[in-house]
Design a protein around this motif. Sequence first.
Motif, PDB file in Angstrom:
ATOM      1  N   PRO A  96      38.871  44.069  36.859  1.00  0.00           N
ATOM      2  CA  PRO A  96      38.609  42.642  37.135  1.00  0.00           C
ATOM      3  C   PRO A  96      37.611  41.996  36.192  1.00  0.00           C
ATOM      4  CG  PRO A  96      38.606  43.903  39.171  1.00  0.00           C
ATOM      5  CD  PRO A  96      38.648  44.899  38.053  1.00  0.00           C
ATOM      6  N   THR A  97      36.761  42.805  35.522  1.00  0.00           N
ATOM      7  CA  THR A  97      35.806  42.205  34.584  1.00  0.00           C
ATOM      8  C   THR A  97      36.509  41.601  33.372  1.00  0.00           C
ATOM      9  OG1 THR A  97      35.446  44.292  33.406  1.00  0.00           O
ATOM     10  CG2 THR A  97      33.992  43.819  35.271  1.00  0.00           C
ATOM     11  N   THR A  98      37.776  41.968  33.152  1.00  0.00           N
ATOM     12  CA  THR A  98      38.521  41.382  32.034  1.00  0.00           C
ATOM     13  C   THR A  98      39.030  39.980  32.369  1.00  0.00           C
ATOM     14  OG1 THR A  98      40.632  42.335  32.769  1.00  0.00           O
ATOM     15  CG2 THR A  98      39.275  43.669  31.291  1.00  0.00           C
TER      16      THR A  98
ATOM     17  N   LEU B 229      28.398  43.858  37.519  1.00  0.00           N
ATOM     18  CA  LEU B 229      29.428  42.823  37.612  1.00  0.00           C
ATOM     19  C   LEU B 229      30.715  43.344  38.243  1.00  0.00           C
ATOM     20  CD1 LEU B 229      30.482  39.985  36.943  1.00  0.00           C
ATOM     21  CD2 LEU B 229      31.139  40.864  34.687  1.00  0.00           C
ATOM     22  N   LEU B 230      31.028  44.610  37.986  1.00  0.00           N
ATOM     23  CA  LEU B 230      32.324  45.155  38.373  1.00  0.00           C
ATOM     24  C   LEU B 230      32.610  45.057  39.868  1.00  0.00           C
ATOM     25  CD1 LEU B 230      34.895  46.860  38.069  1.00  0.00           C
ATOM     26  CD2 LEU B 230      33.441  48.898  38.055  1.00  0.00           C
ATOM     27  N   PHE B 231      31.706  45.551  40.690  1.00  0.00           N
ATOM     28  CA  PHE B 231      32.035  45.678  42.115  1.00  0.00           C
ATOM     29  C   PHE B 231      32.067  44.329  42.841  1.00  0.00           C
ATOM     30  CE2 PHE B 231      30.776  49.870  40.726  1.00  0.00           C
ATOM     31  CZ  PHE B 231      31.836  50.623  41.205  1.00  0.00           C
ATOM     32  N   PRO B 232      31.167  43.387  42.532  1.00  0.00           N
ATOM     33  CA  PRO B 232      31.378  42.039  43.073  1.00  0.00           C
ATOM     34  C   PRO B 232      32.689  41.418  42.580  1.00  0.00           C
ATOM     35  CG  PRO B 232      29.105  42.289  42.368  1.00  0.00           C
ATOM     36  CD  PRO B 232      29.843  43.509  41.887  1.00  0.00           C
ATOM     37  N   ALA B 233      33.093  41.735  41.338  1.00  0.00           N
ATOM     38  CA  ALA B 233      34.359  41.199  40.824  1.00  0.00           C
ATOM     39  C   ALA B 233      35.544  41.765  41.598  1.00  0.00           C
ATOM     40  CB  ALA B 233      34.492  41.504  39.338  1.00  0.00           C
ATOM     41  N   VAL B 234      35.475  43.055  41.956  1.00  0.00           N
ATOM     42  CA  VAL B 234      36.543  43.655  42.776  1.00  0.00           C
ATOM     43  C   VAL B 234      36.627  42.938  44.126  1.00  0.00           C
ATOM     44  CG1 VAL B 234      37.255  45.731  44.017  1.00  0.00           C
ATOM     45  CG2 VAL B 234      36.457  45.914  41.648  1.00  0.00           C
ATOM     46  N   LYS B 235      35.477  42.762  44.754  1.00  0.00           N
ATOM     47  CA  LYS B 235      35.457  42.047  46.045  1.00  0.00           C
ATOM     48  C   LYS B 235      36.041  40.643  45.883  1.00  0.00           C
ATOM     49  CE  LYS B 235      31.464  44.373  48.208  1.00  0.00           C
ATOM     50  NZ  LYS B 235      31.351  45.520  47.300  1.00  0.00           N
ATOM     51  N   HIS B 236      35.666  39.996  44.800  1.00  0.00           N
ATOM     52  CA  HIS B 236      36.144  38.630  44.562  1.00  0.00           C
ATOM     53  C   HIS B 236      37.665  38.583  44.461  1.00  0.00           C
ATOM     54  CE1 HIS B 236      36.745  34.689  42.952  1.00  0.00           C
ATOM     55  NE2 HIS B 236      37.073  35.138  41.747  1.00  0.00           N
TER      56      HIS B 236
ATOM     57  N   ALA C  81      45.850  36.109  30.741  1.00  0.00           N
ATOM     58  CA  ALA C  81      46.852  35.560  31.656  1.00  0.00           C
ATOM     59  C   ALA C  81      47.785  36.659  32.153  1.00  0.00           C
ATOM     60  CB  ALA C  81      47.642  34.460  30.954  1.00  0.00           C
ATOM     61  N   ASP C  82      48.175  37.573  31.249  1.00  0.00           N
ATOM     62  CA  ASP C  82      49.011  38.706  31.662  1.00  0.00           C
ATOM     63  C   ASP C  82      48.282  39.562  32.691  1.00  0.00           C
ATOM     64  OD1 ASP C  82      50.967  37.882  29.927  1.00  0.00           O
ATOM     65  OD2 ASP C  82      50.444  39.329  28.350  1.00  0.00           O
ATOM     66  N   PHE C  83      46.988  39.848  32.433  1.00  0.00           N
ATOM     67  CA  PHE C  83      46.208  40.685  33.349  1.00  0.00           C
ATOM     68  C   PHE C  83      46.089  40.027  34.721  1.00  0.00           C
ATOM     69  CE2 PHE C  83      43.569  43.140  29.920  1.00  0.00           C
ATOM     70  CZ  PHE C  83      44.740  43.724  29.477  1.00  0.00           C
ATOM     71  N   LEU C  84      45.914  38.708  34.743  1.00  0.00           N
ATOM     72  CA  LEU C  84      45.812  38.008  36.023  1.00  0.00           C
ATOM     73  C   LEU C  84      47.143  38.077  36.775  1.00  0.00           C
ATOM     74  CD1 LEU C  84      44.187  36.342  38.016  1.00  0.00           C
ATOM     75  CD2 LEU C  84      44.838  34.280  36.733  1.00  0.00           C
ATOM     76  N   ASP C  85      48.246  37.895  36.070  1.00  0.00           N
ATOM     77  CA  ASP C  85      49.554  37.996  36.714  1.00  0.00           C
ATOM     78  C   ASP C  85      49.782  39.400  37.288  1.00  0.00           C
ATOM     79  OD1 ASP C  85      50.174  35.377  36.143  1.00  0.00           O
ATOM     80  OD2 ASP C  85      51.322  35.842  34.323  1.00  0.00           O
ATOM     81  N   ILE C  86      49.431  40.425  36.510  1.00  0.00           N
ATOM     82  CA  ILE C  86      49.574  41.805  36.976  1.00  0.00           C
ATOM     83  C   ILE C  86      48.741  42.020  38.231  1.00  0.00           C
ATOM     84  CG2 ILE C  86      49.029  44.208  36.421  1.00  0.00           C
ATOM     85  CD1 ILE C  86      49.716  43.493  33.474  1.00  0.00           C
TER      86      ILE C  86
ATOM     87  N   ALA D  33      41.682  49.734  40.074  1.00  0.00           N
ATOM     88  CA  ALA D  33      41.095  49.609  38.731  1.00  0.00           C
ATOM     89  C   ALA D  33      40.122  50.740  38.404  1.00  0.00           C
ATOM     90  CB  ALA D  33      40.395  48.261  38.575  1.00  0.00           C
ATOM     91  N   VAL D  34      40.531  51.964  38.721  1.00  0.00           N
ATOM     92  CA  VAL D  34      39.710  53.145  38.442  1.00  0.00           C
ATOM     93  C   VAL D  34      40.129  53.720  37.095  1.00  0.00           C
ATOM     94  CG1 VAL D  34      39.254  55.514  39.218  1.00  0.00           C
ATOM     95  CG2 VAL D  34      39.235  53.630  40.859  1.00  0.00           C
ATOM     96  N   GLY D  35      39.191  54.389  36.408  1.00  0.00           N
ATOM     97  CA  GLY D  35      39.478  54.919  35.081  1.00  0.00           C
ATOM     98  C   GLY D  35      39.249  56.411  34.961  1.00  0.00           C
ATOM     99  N   TYR D  36      40.027  57.018  34.069  1.00  0.00           N
ATOM    100  CA  TYR D  36      39.839  58.422  33.680  1.00  0.00           C
ATOM    101  C   TYR D  36      38.754  58.425  32.613  1.00  0.00           C
ATOM    102  CZ  TYR D  36      41.128  63.106  31.942  1.00  0.00           C
ATOM    103  OH  TYR D  36      41.121  64.433  31.568  1.00  0.00           O
ATOM    104  N   ASN D  37      37.621  59.071  32.896  1.00  0.00           N
ATOM    105  CA  ASN D  37      36.417  58.826  32.096  1.00  0.00           C
ATOM    106  C   ASN D  37      35.879  60.051  31.375  1.00  0.00           C
ATOM    107  OD1 ASN D  37      35.111  56.400  31.531  1.00  0.00           O
ATOM    108  ND2 ASN D  37      33.293  56.949  32.696  1.00  0.00           N
ATOM    109  N   ARG D  38      36.695  61.100  31.190  1.00  0.00           N
ATOM    110  CA  ARG D  38      36.225  62.287  30.471  1.00  0.00           C
ATOM    111  C   ARG D  38      35.920  61.945  29.018  1.00  0.00           C
ATOM    112  NH1 ARG D  38      40.206  67.049  30.399  1.00  0.00           N
ATOM    113  NH2 ARG D  38      38.617  67.959  29.047  1.00  0.00           N
ATOM    114  N   PHE D  39      34.793  62.487  28.536  1.00  0.00           N
ATOM    115  CA  PHE D  39      34.395  62.289  27.142  1.00  0.00           C
ATOM    116  C   PHE D  39      35.183  63.235  26.230  1.00  0.00           C
ATOM    117  CE2 PHE D  39      31.013  60.271  29.350  1.00  0.00           C
ATOM    118  CZ  PHE D  39      30.339  59.447  28.467  1.00  0.00           C
TER     119      PHE D  39
END
Length: 533
Positions: free
Chosen positions: A193-195, A49-56, A373-378, A134-140
């Motif tokens: 964007p998935t949010t 879902l993520l990458f089509p959402a980014v394109k969208h 709504a806040d996330f969309l505005d950002i 929308a990249v994340g720091y993903n260290r466990f």
Amino acid sequence: MRTRADEIKFFAGQPSDLRPDKGSERSMGTVFKLFHFDIATENNFGDTLLFPAVKHMFEAYGAGEAFDIYDSRPLRENVGPALVKYINRTADAVVVGGGGLFLSDTNPNRESGWQWRISLDMLEQLEVPLIVFAVGYNRFYGQPDFEPPFSEHVARTIEKSVFFGLRNHGSIEKVAEYVPDELKSRITYQPCPTTLSKSVLPIDVEQPDAKRIGLQLSTSRRYAGHGVGPDMVIERAGQLLPRLEGAGWDVVFTPFTNPDQRLSARLGEQFKSREMVQVYGDDVLTRGLRDLADVPFLLGCRGHAQMIPFGLGALPFSFDVHPKLGYFLSDIGRPEWRHDPKDPAFAESILATIEDGWENREANRTHIADKQADFLDITLDNLDVIYSELGGDPSTLESRFAPYDAQAWNMARSRFLLEVQRENSIHRQQTFAENARKTEAELKTALRNCRTAADDRQILEATVLREQVSAGTMQREKTRIEEKTKQLEQENRALREQLQQQGSSTASTRLRRVRRNVGRTVDNVMKRGQSDS
């Protein structure tokens, strides 16, 4: 002039000249051509879902009159000179992301130290600006730190970016530790964007007002850094499930991947009538979203098992098996929705939290809608910045944002499936090439082994021959020594006999001499006796 070869390259996803002009004009605004480094997969619901959402998000901004993502490549594949030249010739900018790309061992490489596999040299040769989105720091927990050239690579990526957006504030703080002070302020907050699924995607299903909760279960060797063994998650879920049912909850399994489904099935053996809602697959963008929208509460282990349900309006609860889960829940103001599975009282404590979420569901849903709504505005503010940095004027756009309708989303799904087919084809080609290289190497090894065996045989034959020659020589030498020994023994016997003979003659002479001396002595004694008388 368009050639048949260009068309073949275009539809195969290879560099060609069959591309629209950079920075083309449409109506009132400038449409910037974006090249996207992504991951096309149908095996992980979150990434699917993520990458089509980014394109969208890019193509819906300005109602399609601002950005056009015209081409893409897998971000985990090595970026070579031909692709860099193609991008420089056809693109106005490069989009990287989203996803938890700042991770060293999912796509281990020495080119960058993180998942985007582009060397510093190729990065320098890119002539168009970067958009890290929308990249994340993903260290466990407990995972080893990044190795060079990670810090240098991230710093240079920021310098070449018109926008460097990370998906949570925890990631912003962590990545800032690796870069010089003057670059820290250029790291921006950009929610995943998935949010925003319910706000921007054509999803008509309303979530039921019911005690219905999904379980997304995962396990990983990397959980060990947090002291969570491979069976702990399923053990805690097994303790929780009957408690949920006892409190009136309808529990369903919502696996995001094949391994998730196997883990769910393993737990489901204890509960024979357990429903399985499989959301991953080639129809994620339609059926998967609709099915998950029917689950108003979810407890999971994955980051997207928080973000996607949140984007659909659900309440997301989490097993605390990764720092990113805490980052997101802090960003939405609900850090208490995460519980540590190492806690022996996990089942009781998470049940109490879920029950509280249900009792206060209306307030929680309002809170989630406000955050969406806040996330969309950002996000739209960030897209304004990106458009301006590339040279566009947001005020010239007739519409700031026009989400996909059902038809456009189906077209996006078709494009996604083509990208999956292309990536699978590339993967098959690479696998074939790798197998061919392995076969060639094995043949070379076998040939060397044959040559070595032949050499060993020659050495063995030579050794045996030498041993045979040595054996004959030793036998002859032994015979000669035996003959010499016999000769010496004969000579020794003769010498002893001679010595014995010589010894007998000498003894007779000495005996005669003694006898004469004795006789003289007797005569003298007798003479002295006569004179005395």
